[in-house]
Scaffold this active site. Structure first.
Site: not given
Length: 407
Positions: A116, A204
């Site tokens: 992530y 993101e």
């Protein structure tokens, strides 16, 4: 403003961020053709909606999952047929789901690791912040709750930007091998440059993957933009997909109104974001449910107030309207004129509770008192009084509602 995954990848590629090959399709023929162009490889077909959890979602036609792997163009066509024009329901869409108008057809990769990685704006420091984790493919909120020690944070000085030593540090903290450090650092740098160039509030990538061949790729991406900076980026504003948004919010944006639809039955018309949130809170405190967030702004005109009422009345769940105005920059009498005009134009069919304070408040109250169209208006002395009266009015229309006393 949000954009689709395929659009996000196109933006990333401008800054040499490595992603998978593929294109978006809006028809069965396009999906099959893209799969043929990719060659004799396994491809992934991904539904394009503004919501996460697509892989675990389900279509209302019974088809399961918004992300599928297929090996031939013919198989891609079959799965695209089950997605395009269908409603996909995920944990983020709610039970109503979202209509799938496009699918992304891209080359699949053999994934060795998932990471992530996000660049976002830290409100506490008013500076960019990198948040990353070795637990990619999982919602970061889940990681924060169960394994907070696996989250890496790196603050960035906005004057000097992301430095090479920081990208190397992040790569090592995230467990990249020596042979992958250069590729990882280049990708991190590209993501930060993208974040700055487009005035983003968040970029993101989840997951950022390492393939079995050692490639470092941004497999999926999500962007949030600063709406106040979109005037500098007409090319980004052009990516807006209004079909993915609440029609009321789209209409509100045309008139400079900040509107977010909710599930309650008490509509709110307020000037100022902070006051609007306080109004919603006090409605809930007294047992009611707000139907929306609506900030008409500090310099709202009579016409803007009228348009705001039109949007509020378009919500069939609304059983009462609460107007809470504190006139600083805005003159209260202007708001009163807007309320009167809206009442004449729309013939309001629900109770209207009004609390006014600030510049020209006495004139504003007198205008409302003297107007024959405002005979049913419920005046309030303060915010608590207004909230209680609005909850009571909504409960009269909906006897199942509960009213909480302030006593």
């Amino acid at each position: 403003m949000n954009i689709h995954e395929y659009q996000a990848k196109e933006l990333l590629q401008r800054f040499n961020v490595a992603t998978t090959r593929g294109r978006v399709a809006s028809s069965l023929d396009e999906a099959e053709q893209i799969a043929r162009e990719l060659g004799d490889v396994e491809v992934v077909v991904k539904a394009q909606i503004h919501a996460g959890g697509r892989g675990k979602g389900s279509f209302k036609n019974g088809f399961q999952g918004g992300v599928h792997l297929r090996k031939t163009p013919e198989e891609v066509r079959v799965v695209a047929e089950k997605m395009l024009g269908q409603i996909l329901v995920t944990h983020q869409t709610g039970p109503a789901g979202r209509l799938v108008n496009k699918v992304l057809v891209a080359k699949s990769v053999d994934i060795a690791r998932e990471i992530y990685f996000a660049v976002l704006l830290d409100r506490a420091t008013a500076a960019p912040l990198i948040v990353a984790s070795t637990e990619g493919g999982v919602e970061i909120e889940t990681v924060a709750a169960k394994s907070p020690e696996k989250i890496v944070r790196e603050a960035i000085d906005p004057l000097v930007g992301l430095q090479p030593f920081q990208t190397r540090k992040l790569a090592k903290q995230l467990g990249f091998e020596s042979s992958q450090l250069k590729s990882a650092s280049k990708l991190f740098e590209g993501l930060y440059r993208t974040f700055v160039a487009f005035d983003c509030s968040m970029v993101e990538v989840n997951p950022l993957v390492v393939t079995n061949k050692g490639e470092v790729l941004a497999l999926d991406a999500k962007f949030n933009f600063d709406d106040n900076a979109l005037y500098r980026h007409p090319e980004i504003a052009g990516l807006r997909d209004v079909a993915e948004e609440d029609p009321r919010e789209v209409e509100a944006s045309k008139h400079g109104l900040s509107y977010i639809g909710l599930d309650g039955n008490i509509a709110c018309l307020v000037n100022g974001a902070g006051l609007a949130m306080a109004t919603m809170d006090i409605i809930k405190f007294y047992g009611g449910e707000p139907a929306n967030f609506l900030d008409v702004g500090g310099g709202a005109t009579e016409e803007r107030v009228t348009e705001a009422f039109k949007i509020l009345m378009a919500d069939k769940k609304v059983k009462a309207i609460l107007v809470n105005i504190f006139g600083g920059i805005m003159r209260v009498d202007i708001v009163a004129q807007g309320i009167i005009k809206a009442a004449k134009t729309l013939k309001l069919s629900v109770p209207l509770v009004v609390r006014l304070e600030g510049t020209n408040v006495e004139r504003g109250k007198q205008l409302l008192k003297d107007s024959p169209d405002m005979s049913g208006l419920i005046a309030a002395d303060d915010l608590a009084d207004a909230a209680q009266k609005a909850v009571a009015a909504a409960a009269t229309a909906n006897p199942k509602s509960q009213i909480r006393s302030s006593k």
